[in-house]
Design an enzyme around this catalytic site. Structure first.
Site, PDB file in Angstrom:
ATOM      1  N   ALA A  48      34.890  61.621  54.496  1.00  0.00           N
ATOM      2  CA  ALA A  48      33.718  62.439  54.784  1.00  0.00           C
ATOM      3  C   ALA A  48      32.809  61.755  55.801  1.00  0.00           C
ATOM      4  O   ALA A  48      32.737  60.529  55.864  1.00  0.00           O
ATOM      5  CB  ALA A  48      32.936  62.713  53.503  1.00  0.00           C
ATOM      6  N   GLY A  93      38.506  61.654  51.794  1.00  0.00           N
ATOM      7  CA  GLY A  93      39.020  62.907  52.328  1.00  0.00           C
ATOM      8  C   GLY A  93      40.219  62.734  53.216  1.00  0.00           C
ATOM      9  O   GLY A  93      41.057  63.640  53.333  1.00  0.00           O
ATOM     10  N   GLU A  96      43.031  62.735  50.957  1.00  0.00           N
ATOM     11  CA  GLU A  96      43.204  64.091  50.432  1.00  0.00           C
ATOM     12  C   GLU A  96      43.919  65.004  51.422  1.00  0.00           C
ATOM     13  O   GLU A  96      44.776  65.810  51.038  1.00  0.00           O
ATOM     14  CB  GLU A  96      41.847  64.679  50.049  1.00  0.00           C
ATOM     15  N   GLU A 116      35.984  57.676  46.084  1.00  0.00           N
ATOM     16  CA  GLU A 116      34.724  58.386  45.887  1.00  0.00           C
ATOM     17  C   GLU A 116      33.866  57.844  44.760  1.00  0.00           C
ATOM     18  O   GLU A 116      32.628  57.923  44.823  1.00  0.00           O
ATOM     19  CB  GLU A 116      35.000  59.884  45.658  1.00  0.00           C
TER      20      GLU A 116
END
Length: 246
Positions: A48, A93, A96, A116
């Protein structure tokens, strides 16, 4: 991905462009395989965009993360096989996004992790669900609970990536291995590849009895195709099949 000033961090503009790319790719039937790579040396995706996220209110953060999740789902839902080429850092992310690909290839310089919990949040782009479906669920829990980062060889050992290769001077060893893998996929029947992906993806979410219906549905789609007729003809003539673009 090519946002060097933010190490391919997932911000609003980046996600919009990413989503638009997915829309174009999804409906292009001439595309047999998709490789997701980075043009930024040493980085796949840093996760992110925390500088941008820090400026968001609580009310803005929820919708943004929902948009991130939707973008990652777009990658997961592409009908053709997808490969993530990880030649560097892929955290939060970034991991991910790679997990949403069918296959992952990493270099020895890759660093992956769902980190995270260090920021007192949890993965919001599907990581809590995809990682335990790809590797041992207990190992997935440990990685997320500890926010641990693993390098390429370890990621291969635990099944987080399909292949890990020694990084080269150009920093694109992962991409070159992904390209080789794509070249192994390319000669196969285009419709069959899409139906195999559908059956595997949909079937993995339900019980075996129900999953077999997805296989049956996929098989029924390949029976009337030119691909199948060409493959059978090529087999009888002892030659390689020549599939048309789809």
């Amino acid at each position: 991905m090519n946002r060097p000033e933010r190490k391919n961090a997932l911000g609003r503009k980046f996600l919009f462009q990413f989503t638009e790319c997915m829309k174009k790719v999804k409906f292009d039937k001439s595309i047999r395989v998709v490789i997701l790579r980075s043009l930024v040396p040493g980085v796949f995706c840093a996760g992110a965009d925390l500088k941008e996220r820090a400026q968001m209110t609580d009310a803005e953060t929820g919708p943004f993360v929902a948009g991130l999740r939707a973008s990652v789902n777009d990658m997961d839902n592409l009908p053709m096989p997808t490969i993530a080429a990880i030649d560097g850092v892929a955290l939060g992310g970034g991991t991910e996004v790679s997990l949403a690909c069918d296959l992952r290839v990493a270099s020895t310089t890759a660093k992956m992790g769902l980190v995270e919990t260090r920021l007192a949040i949890i993965p919001g782009g599907g990581g809590t669900q995809r990682l335990p479906r790809i590797i041992n669920p207990a190992v997935a829990r440990e990685l997320m609970y500890t926010a641990r980062v693993v390098e390429g060889r370890e990621a291969e050992r635990i099944g987080m990536v399909n292949h890990c290769v020694e990084q080269n001077e150009n920093g694109d060893a992962g991409y070159l291995r992904a390209l080789k893998l794509a070249q192994e996929i390319l000669p196969q029947g285009p419709v069959a590849l899409r139906m195999a992906k559908m059956a595997i993806s949909r079937g993995s979410e339900v019980d075996l009895h129900s999953a077999l219906y997805f296989e049956e549905a996929g098989y029924s789609q390949v029976i009337p195709t030119r691909d199948r007729r060409e493959a059978m003809k090529a087999f009888m003539e002892k030659r390689k099949p020549k599939f048309e673009g789809h």
